[in-house]
Design a protein around this motif. Structure first.
Motif, mmCIF file in Angstrom:
data_model
loop_
_atom_site.group_PDB
_atom_site.id
_atom_site.type_symbol
_atom_site.label_atom_id
_atom_site.label_comp_id
_atom_site.label_asym_id
_atom_site.label_seq_id
_atom_site.Cartn_x
_atom_site.Cartn_y
_atom_site.Cartn_z
ATOM 1 N N ASP A 132 0.865 -1.187 0.000
ATOM 2 C CA ASP A 132 0.000 0.000 0.000
ATOM 3 C C ASP A 132 0.901 1.237 0.000
ATOM 4 N N GLU A 133 0.296 2.394 -0.031
ATOM 5 C CA GLU A 133 1.050 3.629 -0.253
ATOM 6 C C GLU A 133 1.771 4.155 0.994
ATOM 7 N N ARG A 134 1.501 3.566 2.137
ATOM 8 C CA ARG A 134 2.143 4.044 3.364
ATOM 9 C C ARG A 134 3.590 3.550 3.445
ATOM 10 N N THR A 178 -7.214 2.677 -5.416
ATOM 11 C CA THR A 178 -6.627 3.998 -5.161
ATOM 12 C C THR A 178 -7.373 4.803 -4.097
ATOM 13 N N GLU A 179 -8.347 4.197 -3.447
ATOM 14 C CA GLU A 179 -9.078 4.912 -2.405
ATOM 15 C C GLU A 179 -8.233 5.013 -1.117
ATOM 16 N N GLN A 180 -8.518 6.029 -0.321
ATOM 17 C CA GLN A 180 -7.813 6.234 0.942
ATOM 18 C C GLN A 180 -8.610 5.555 2.067
ATOM 19 N N SER A 181 -8.496 4.213 2.128
ATOM 20 C CA SER A 181 -9.222 3.469 3.160
ATOM 21 C C SER A 181 -8.461 2.188 3.476
ATOM 22 N N TRP A 185 -6.386 -0.334 1.017
ATOM 23 C CA TRP A 185 -4.974 -0.636 1.262
ATOM 24 C C TRP A 185 -4.744 -2.146 1.393
#
Length: 201
Positions: A132-134, A178-181, A185
């Motif tokens: 994921d993006e983190r 691509t959602e922020q959830s 993720w």
């Protein structure tokens, strides 16, 4: 004497009438035949370019059907024997946050992958590690690599030769969502399986 001459004239007249009747009858007969012949011209109808004997039409129809069947069979055989570069045949292997160990719930799926690869001995796969993006790009690339290699090690333990398995890490570069959830993720923390070579023994 006068009576004899009269009789002779009558006889001559009779013969002339008979002769004239025969001539007229013959003339009418000949003329009638000619007219009848003239009213029956030979009519030769040239065959139409579109018209063909039934046997030829049937033959062409059978040839067309045969070609279509052959093409259909050939395309099905090609689809069955070659799945090069195919994605989505196997489900993604998901990981917990910041983890790379294969969870118990995905081991059955990997056993199915192993069985398919053993059956299709000419096949090979690429295992893509994702995150994921983190986290930093460098950290996620390393984590993605460990996830791909963990899946590879599991397949090798099931009997798949390591030479038939490639690994690559994309880190956070190719997210599936691509959602922020957290739910999104979770889909991105994965190992994605791509078939590289055709199936078949």
């Amino acid at each position: 004497m006068r009576k004899s001459k009269t009789d002779a004239v009558r006889v001559n007249t009779f013969f002339m009438l008979v002769t004239l009747t025969v001539v007229l009858a013959s003339f009418m007969l000949v003329t009638g035949c000619q007219k009848r012949t003239a009213t029956r011209p030979e009519t030769t109808v040239p065959p139409s370019a579109k018209e063909q004997p039934a046997s030829e039409q049937e033959k062409k129809g059978l040839d067309k059907i045969t070609e279509q069947k052959v093409e259909s069979i050939a395309s099905k055989d090609m689809a069955a024997s070659s799945v090069e570069g195919k994605e989505g045949m196997f489900e993604d292997i998901l990981f917990d946050y910041d983890k790379y160990d294969v969870k118990e719930s995905y081991r059955a799926a990997l056993k199915a992958v192993s069985a398919w690869m053993v059956k299709n001995s000419s096949s090979s796969v690429s295992l893509e590690g994702h995150c994921d993006e983190r986290g930093t790009n460098e950290y996620n690339l390393a984590l993605g690599d460990r996830r791909a290699k963990a899946v590879k090690d599991f397949l090798v333990s099931l009997g798949v030769p390591s030479t038939r398995i490639e690994t690559i890490s994309y880190g956070e570069e190719k997210p599936a969502c691509t959602e922020q959830s957290e739910a999104c993720w979770a889909k991105n923390r994965r190992a994605h399986i791509v078939i590289l070579m055709k199936a078949g023994k």
